[in-house]
Design an enzyme around this catalytic site. Sequence first.
Site, PDB file in Angstrom:
ATOM      1  N   GLU A 197     -10.005   1.708  -2.686  1.00  0.00           N
ATOM      2  CA  GLU A 197      -9.815   1.866  -4.141  1.00  0.00           C
ATOM      3  C   GLU A 197     -10.886   1.124  -4.928  1.00  0.00           C
ATOM      4  O   GLU A 197     -10.616   0.458  -5.928  1.00  0.00           O
ATOM      5  CB  GLU A 197      -8.402   1.444  -4.538  1.00  0.00           C
ATOM      6  CG  GLU A 197      -7.357   2.355  -3.911  1.00  0.00           C
ATOM      7  CD  GLU A 197      -5.938   1.982  -4.241  1.00  0.00           C
ATOM      8  OE1 GLU A 197      -5.717   1.407  -5.320  1.00  0.00           O
ATOM      9  OE2 GLU A 197      -5.056   2.260  -3.415  1.00  0.00           O
ATOM     10  N   LEU A 250      -8.596  11.803  -1.835  1.00  0.00           N
ATOM     11  CA  LEU A 250      -9.855  11.755  -2.580  1.00  0.00           C
ATOM     12  C   LEU A 250     -11.027  11.417  -1.657  1.00  0.00           C
ATOM     13  O   LEU A 250     -12.011  12.150  -1.591  1.00  0.00           O
ATOM     14  CB  LEU A 250      -9.765  10.735  -3.715  1.00  0.00           C
ATOM     15  CG  LEU A 250     -11.011  10.586  -4.597  1.00  0.00           C
ATOM     16  CD1 LEU A 250     -11.313  11.893  -5.331  1.00  0.00           C
ATOM     17  CD2 LEU A 250     -10.836   9.434  -5.592  1.00  0.00           C
ATOM     18  N   THR A 295     -14.855  -0.506  -3.659  1.00  0.00           N
ATOM     19  CA  THR A 295     -15.360  -1.644  -2.920  1.00  0.00           C
ATOM     20  C   THR A 295     -15.701  -2.780  -3.887  1.00  0.00           C
ATOM     21  O   THR A 295     -15.858  -2.574  -5.091  1.00  0.00           O
ATOM     22  CB  THR A 295     -16.634  -1.279  -2.132  1.00  0.00           C
ATOM     23  OG1 THR A 295     -17.672  -0.947  -3.066  1.00  0.00           O
ATOM     24  CG2 THR A 295     -16.382  -0.098  -1.206  1.00  0.00           C
ATOM     25  N   LEU A 344      -6.575   6.029  -9.752  1.00  0.00           N
ATOM     26  CA  LEU A 344      -7.036   4.840  -9.039  1.00  0.00           C
ATOM     27  C   LEU A 344      -6.883   3.592  -9.892  1.00  0.00           C
ATOM     28  O   LEU A 344      -6.579   2.508  -9.381  1.00  0.00           O
ATOM     29  CB  LEU A 344      -8.500   5.008  -8.620  1.00  0.00           C
ATOM     30  CG  LEU A 344      -8.767   5.973  -7.468  1.00  0.00           C
ATOM     31  CD1 LEU A 344     -10.266   6.136  -7.247  1.00  0.00           C
ATOM     32  CD2 LEU A 344      -8.090   5.504  -6.191  1.00  0.00           C
ATOM     33  N   SER A 384       0.828  -1.204   0.000  1.00  0.00           N
ATOM     34  CA  SER A 384       0.000   0.000   0.000  1.00  0.00           C
ATOM     35  C   SER A 384       0.861   1.253   0.000  1.00  0.00           C
ATOM     36  O   SER A 384       0.568   2.223  -0.714  1.00  0.00           O
ATOM     37  CB  SER A 384      -0.932   0.010   1.216  1.00  0.00           C
ATOM     38  OG  SER A 384      -1.897  -1.009   1.122  1.00  0.00           O
ATOM     39  N   PRO A 390     -14.902  11.734   4.773  1.00  0.00           N
ATOM     40  CA  PRO A 390     -15.638  11.025   5.823  1.00  0.00           C
ATOM     41  C   PRO A 390     -17.025  10.550   5.398  1.00  0.00           C
ATOM     42  O   PRO A 390     -17.473   9.485   5.801  1.00  0.00           O
ATOM     43  CB  PRO A 390     -15.728  12.062   6.948  1.00  0.00           C
ATOM     44  CG  PRO A 390     -14.536  12.944   6.747  1.00  0.00           C
ATOM     45  CD  PRO A 390     -14.346  13.016   5.259  1.00  0.00           C
ATOM     46  N   GLY A 401      -4.729 -24.322  12.530  1.00  0.00           N
ATOM     47  CA  GLY A 401      -5.367 -24.557  13.817  1.00  0.00           C
ATOM     48  C   GLY A 401      -5.217 -23.381  14.758  1.00  0.00           C
ATOM     49  O   GLY A 401      -5.224 -22.224  14.345  1.00  0.00           O
ATOM     50  N   THR A 403      -3.951   6.661   3.090  1.00  0.00           N
ATOM     51  CA  THR A 403      -2.679   5.976   3.329  1.00  0.00           C
ATOM     52  C   THR A 403      -1.528   6.962   3.190  1.00  0.00           C
ATOM     53  O   THR A 403      -1.492   7.761   2.249  1.00  0.00           O
ATOM     54  CB  THR A 403      -2.509   4.818   2.333  1.00  0.00           C
ATOM     55  OG1 THR A 403      -3.563   3.873   2.530  1.00  0.00           O
ATOM     56  CG2 THR A 403      -1.169   4.121   2.532  1.00  0.00           C
TER      57      THR A 403
END
Length: 385
Positions: free
Chosen positions: A364, A132, A366, A240, A92, A135, A340, A165
Amino acid sequence: MDALDLLDIDGLLTGEERQIQETVARFVADHVRPHVADWFEEGTFPRDLAPELGRLGLLGMHLDGYGCAGTGAVAYGLACLELEAGDSGLRSFASVQGSLAMFSIHRYGSEEQRQEWLPRMAAGEAIGCFGLTEPDVGSDPANMRTRAVRDGDDWILTGTKMWITNGSIADVATVWAQTEDGIHGFLVPRGTPGFTSRTIKRKLSLRASVTGELHFDGVRLPSSARLPGARGLGAPLSCLGEARFGIVFGAAGAARDSLRAALDYANTREQFGRPIAAFQLTQEKLADMAVDLNTATLLAVHLGRLKEAGRVQPHQISVGKLNNVRTALAIARECRTILGGSGITLDYSPLRHANNLESVLTYEGTSEIHTLVIGQKLTGHAAYR
């Protein structure tokens, strides 16, 4: 030959591509794997990795000039694959630096902006981010609320960006804002009055990565801060597309690392007098995952060749991101079952990869949005409008 490469995908690569992949794999083995579990647990990203990545030519490596390596798309993808085999946070970082921040300047910036930022960013001396998402605005960036208003020869920038990021460590942010004549991009250096950021804490995913929130409170920018070639939503979306291409390869790296960890464990963990790898149910899991991994890797290489030929289309990148991320997430989860109880610890990578891939599934674009992009291509109807 890698036992996980059932289809000899390595044979589809050039010698230079294999050399780049091996170089990045060695770097990850030496500098990332011994420490990444601690970084994840502590919620830290070591900024001193940036110049190391720069010295390897991995930052903006698919761009030409300005200190960038100018490699092909497949070579860039293979580097992303190896970086994400270490951790999604590392890929990322490189992806945002090169395919979002640097690409936006390279494609849409002025020559002065390119000369000022790209050589330092390619060397890892300066870090960039890409503002970009907001909230309240994620999948619908056309309705962003961040605004830039003319004031003489300057611009006044006001708004908030979220889930960014590199946001709180970046030296420069590419910020997208509404103006009276559409969406424009601006370069906002750290330290500009009115520009503040904070690091988002308490994450359960991408913990070895810096995620930030950016605030712009009447930030005054000169006209030279605007990206002159960027006008309209197509500009940030094209950036993007570059980053999503890296995810197609990167997700395959997380899946491969998970499967390798599970296979190694299954061959050494004994129950009922023999390794659990000798049991049919375990072999079924391993075989199904290996087939899915090889399919995902073939898809990534195919898209890389299309990109190198200048023929890749946005819906094809959506196919790659949708398929490979959900495939990688399923593989990481299934590998955890083979491990396990040990699989819930940071001594093994699959659950860490699974946690990270929960973020990759969302950012980037959904999985729902990529599904609708493909649906639009099939039907001609844009269901999200």
